[in-house]
Design a protein around this motif. Structure first.
Motif, PDB file in Angstrom:
ATOM      1  N   MET A 221      -9.674 112.448  52.354  1.00 30.47           N
ATOM      2  CA  MET A 221      -8.885 113.637  52.617  1.00 30.47           C
ATOM      3  C   MET A 221      -7.973 113.919  51.435  1.00 30.47           C
ATOM      4  O   MET A 221      -7.867 115.053  50.961  1.00 30.47           O
ATOM      5  N   ARG A 222      -7.319 112.854  50.914  1.00 35.75           N
ATOM      6  CA  ARG A 222      -6.378 113.018  49.807  1.00 35.75           C
ATOM      7  C   ARG A 222      -7.114 113.543  48.574  1.00 35.75           C
ATOM      8  O   ARG A 222      -6.685 114.514  47.947  1.00 35.75           O
ATOM      9  N   ALA A 223      -8.243 112.912  48.236  1.00 39.31           N
ATOM     10  CA  ALA A 223      -8.969 113.326  47.041  1.00 39.31           C
ATOM     11  C   ALA A 223      -9.430 114.772  47.162  1.00 39.31           C
ATOM     12  O   ALA A 223      -9.330 115.559  46.219  1.00 39.31           O
ATOM     13  N   SER A 224      -9.903 115.116  48.363  1.00 38.91           N
ATOM     14  CA  SER A 224     -10.425 116.453  48.567  1.00 38.91           C
ATOM     15  C   SER A 224      -9.310 117.495  48.499  1.00 38.91           C
ATOM     16  O   SER A 224      -9.476 118.577  47.912  1.00 38.91           O
ATOM     17  N   ASN A 228      -8.568 120.671  45.604  1.00 34.89           N
ATOM     18  CA  ASN A 228      -8.387 122.067  45.945  1.00 34.89           C
ATOM     19  C   ASN A 228      -7.004 122.610  45.583  1.00 34.89           C
ATOM     20  O   ASN A 228      -6.862 123.798  45.332  1.00 34.89           O
ATOM     21  N   LEU A 229      -5.983 121.718  45.558  1.00 27.25           N
ATOM     22  CA  LEU A 229      -4.615 122.200  45.359  1.00 27.25           C
ATOM     23  C   LEU A 229      -4.422 122.855  43.996  1.00 27.25           C
ATOM     24  O   LEU A 229      -3.533 123.678  43.822  1.00 27.25           O
ATOM     25  N   ASN A 230      -5.236 122.481  43.001  1.00 29.27           N
ATOM     26  CA  ASN A 230      -5.065 123.049  41.673  1.00 29.27           C
ATOM     27  C   ASN A 230      -6.000 124.218  41.402  1.00 29.27           C
ATOM     28  O   ASN A 230      -6.125 124.661  40.266  1.00 29.27           O
ATOM     29  N   GLN A 231      -6.676 124.692  42.435  1.00 31.63           N
ATOM     30  CA  GLN A 231      -7.630 125.780  42.220  1.00 31.63           C
ATOM     31  C   GLN A 231      -6.900 127.112  42.036  1.00 31.63           C
ATOM     32  O   GLN A 231      -5.743 127.271  42.429  1.00 31.63           O
ATOM     33  N   ASP A 232      -7.629 128.069  41.458  1.00 30.07           N
ATOM     34  CA  ASP A 232      -7.027 129.372  41.179  1.00 30.07           C
ATOM     35  C   ASP A 232      -6.648 130.110  42.457  1.00 30.07           C
ATOM     36  O   ASP A 232      -5.638 130.807  42.507  1.00 30.07           O
ATOM     37  N   VAL A 248      -1.030 125.816  52.362  1.00 32.78           N
ATOM     38  CA  VAL A 248      -1.578 124.459  52.437  1.00 32.78           C
ATOM     39  C   VAL A 248      -2.435 124.279  53.682  1.00 32.78           C
ATOM     40  O   VAL A 248      -3.581 123.820  53.601  1.00 32.78           O
ATOM     41  N   MET A 249      -1.882 124.660  54.833  1.00 32.53           N
ATOM     42  CA  MET A 249      -2.576 124.307  56.072  1.00 32.53           C
ATOM     43  C   MET A 249      -3.746 125.241  56.387  1.00 32.53           C
ATOM     44  O   MET A 249      -4.630 124.872  57.160  1.00 32.53           O
ATOM     45  N   VAL A 250      -3.753 126.445  55.853  1.00 34.86           N
ATOM     46  CA  VAL A 250      -4.873 127.342  56.135  1.00 34.86           C
ATOM     47  C   VAL A 250      -5.833 127.403  54.957  1.00 34.86           C
ATOM     48  O   VAL A 250      -6.995 127.025  55.068  1.00 34.86           O
TER      49      VAL A 250
END
Lengths: 335, 323
Positions: A221-224, A228-232, A248-250
């Protein structure tokens, strides 16, 4: 998508046949003799007859074919008969255990609920703990929470269940006396007190298994989430003024769940088979314990059937994971 | 789009030696050139967990292999009058139900467990790299070898391992003697059931490497396939192989202990950590500390190896290095 599913289903058939052949041939090498327990006073002709009755002594390919027919044709009929009251399977020979001389599948059906209860609960608990940990430690990467989460999952990876299980027995059963150390499978839940007892006896095996499951899934979960957190699109979402919670949550969570869901699906076969050691430690009378008992008693039909059931589950859930991946992620539609 | 097409252009799998320094690190060019391994070591040192994991693992290996020269009590020596003793100067870990010294048994057990772990890892690594390189390098072998890998991944491993132990124990014992036979059996069984992840990772890396210019250059110079694999491909896939190696030791040690714990591993009078743990569970109520020592040894070894692997993965990944 449908063609892909059908193609994978068709491909699964030769895979399963190959695996069944491997298991069958491996077991044919076994040195054990089912007649070893028969008294010496029984004359050799009678022993020969008994051997034939068990289907031994025939050429290999006939034995293999018979086993396939019994497993894939007769056993489903027995199941249909059981539910609908029909009599398709009357008089057909089923896979017979050498230990009990009763049909293998009947024993398996008796044992499955115990395994499903303990290991299934552990899986659900593990996932429920893992997801929030994974999300938060990715959101606050390198914070103390993340470091602690990393350490706990490393411990979960490293401490084998035969140690953590024994350790919790020492602490909670021997010293504190809170929980029973042996899982009582004959226990019937019919009122509040017996329900509490059931909960108490389930806590330790469930926690031991859940630690391992949490360790794996929270890492995924963390890696995934980090991917995604750094995506455009995250920057876009923030730029247009969405709240942090929504971002974050959606936005992020839904996208990062795609690989995690497939990992969860891939882990399901281990619910049925992977808990062999935990079942042994807590004396849970489930499938894993049945397999160990059958191996120690040289009960080849039982070992063969159980191993093959595990293989079928693994192949099936691999397929489900692949299809899920395609369904959840429109970028991966295998056509 | 198929899986394979998605895989090749993934720059993330680029090997360490081929990635150029980032544009922002101009002052780096004025420094004297450094080797790749110096960079790797620098990155590795910053990962505190990995450093301590490495030190702890080295410490355990040294204790287990050189300890018996310092602590000279025979692990099989039975002193029935000194049985079930607690920790003392003569027996720091106490004695077991037959009066055998637990410290000596722990070291003897650790020697077996660590040797099994390393030997099984080497076998799995050899098999995995061979199949991975073959599948990635030779297009014709790719399909069949990857189907084989998938087949092996679909096998229920722990049940099969148990079945293998049951079947081949007797014949191997007869040929090599009870201890050698079971050692060979366990190493082979773990080795041939755990090579698949390595093969997959190596294949992916080889597929990406094969498209690079230096391979084309070497090819145009007339390099043969064997030389190409040995001189150009293998050194560049070394980093994923090293990470798999550390993680392989961890799984092998856990699997061996699990087999011993289920009573299907080494014979009872031959100590391994899993066996010691299994024997100690009979005396769980009276002497819980006897469970603690071997369990702690297994967990610490695996934990240190896992941290080591984690640090190696970061240190060998050029995207993270230098951050």
């Amino acid at each position: 998508m449908l063609t892909f599913t059908i193609r994978r289903l068709v491909l699964a058939v030769p895979t399963l046949i190959f695996i069944s052949l491997v298991i069958f041939l491996l077991l044919q090498l076994a040195p054990g003799d089912p007649m070893a327990q028969v008294p010496l006073t029984v004359p050799p002709e009678v022993k020969e007859k008994m051997r034939e009755a068990l289907g031994l002594g025939q050429p290999l390919h006939i034995q293999y074919w018979k086993w396939l027919v019994q497993f894939f044709w007769i056993e489903p009929q027995v199941l249909i008969d059981h539910y609908l009251g029909t009599s398709f399977s009357q008089g057909d020979l089923r896979v017979i255990s050498w230990q009990t001389r009763s049909p293998v599948m009947d024993i398996v059906i008796q044992r499955i609920p115990q395994t499903l209860w303990v290991v299934g609960t552990a899986y659900v608990v593990g996932i429920l703990i893992a997801l929030p940990i994974g999300i938060y430690s990715a959101y606050r990467q390198y914070s103390w929470f993340d470091q602690a989460g990393t350490f706990v999952s490393m411990v979960g990876f490293s401490v084998p269940p035969f140690f953590s299980g024994v350790l919790v027995i020492v602490i909670f059963s021997v010293h504190l006396g809170w929980f029973p150390s042996i899982y009582d499978t004959t226990h019937v839940v019919d009122d509040w007190d017996s329900f509490v007892y059931q909960l108490r006896q389930m806590i330790m095996p469930v926690m031991v298994l859940a630690l391992q499951i949490t360790a794996q899934i929270s890492r995924f979960m963390r890696a995934s989430m980090l991917d995604n957190l750094n995506q455009d699109y995250v920057r876009t979402a923030r730029a247009k003024g969405l709240g942090e919670y929504t971002v974050v949550m959606v936005h992020v969570l839904r996208n990062s769940m795609i690989p995690v869901v497939t990992v969860i699906a891939l882990g399901v076969p281990s619910i049925f088979g992977g808990a062999i050691i935990t079942e042994q430690v807590f004396k849970v009378n489930g499938i894993g314990q049945l397999l160990i008992g059958a191996i120690q008693a040289n009960d080849l039909p039982m070992v063969q059937t159980l191993t093959f059931i595990f293989a079928v589950l693994i192949v099936l859930f691999n397929l489900i994971a692949d299809v899920l991946y395609g369904l959840l992620d429109p970028r991966i539609r295998y056509d | 789009m198929t899986d394979k097409e998605r895989f090749v252009p993934d720059e993330g799998l680029a090997p360490a030696s081929t990635v150029l320094p980032a544009a922002g690190e101009l002052d780096e060019f004025t420094k004297p050139p450094r080797s790749q391994w110096a960079n790797v070591w620098d990155q590795f040192k910053t990962h505190k967990g990995a450093l301590w994991g490495g030190i702890l693992f080295l410490l355990i290996v040294v204790t287990v292999f050189l300890g018996p020269y310092v602590w000279t009590i025979d692990p099989t020596h039975i002193d029935i009058r000194a049985r079930n003793q607690g920790p003392s100067l003569a027996h720091p870990f106490g004695t077991d139900q037959l009066g055998r010294d637990m410290l000596a048994r722990m070291m003897a057990g650790g020697r077996t467990s660590v040797s099994v772990g390393i030997a099984a890892m080497l076998l799995a690594l050899g098999l995995g790299s061979l199949i991975g390189v073959m599948a990635g390098f030779f297009k014709r072998l790719d399909g069949p070898l990857m189907r084989l890998t998938d087949l092996f991944l679909a096998l229920p491993l722990l049940p099969l391992l148990l079945v293998m132990m049951m079947l081949f124990r007797e014949p191997l014992n007869a040929t090599f003697g009870p201890e050698q036979g079971i050692f060979i059996l366990i190493v082979c069984a773990i080795g041939i059931t755990s090579w698949m992840p390595t093969a997959r990772i190596v294949r992916g890396d080889v597929l990406a490497l094969k498209e690079r210019e230096f391979v084309l250059a070497a090819r145009s110079m007339g390099t043969t396939n064997t030389k190409m694999i040995l001189r150009h491909i293998l050194p560049n896939v070394l980093s994923p192989i090293m990470v798999s190696a550390t993680l392989g030791i961890a799984t092998a040690i856990i699997t061996e202990s699990a087999l011993s714990f289920l009573g299907l591993g080494f014979p009872p009078d031959f100590p391994t950590w899993g066996r010691l743990l299994f024997d100690a569970t009979d005396y769980l109520q009276q002497y819980p500390e006897r469970v603690f020592w071997p369990g702690m040894a297994i967990s610490l070894t695996v934990l240190s190896v896992n941290y080591l692997g984690d640090g190696l993965r970061d240190a060998l990944d050029p995207r993270i290095r230098g951050r």
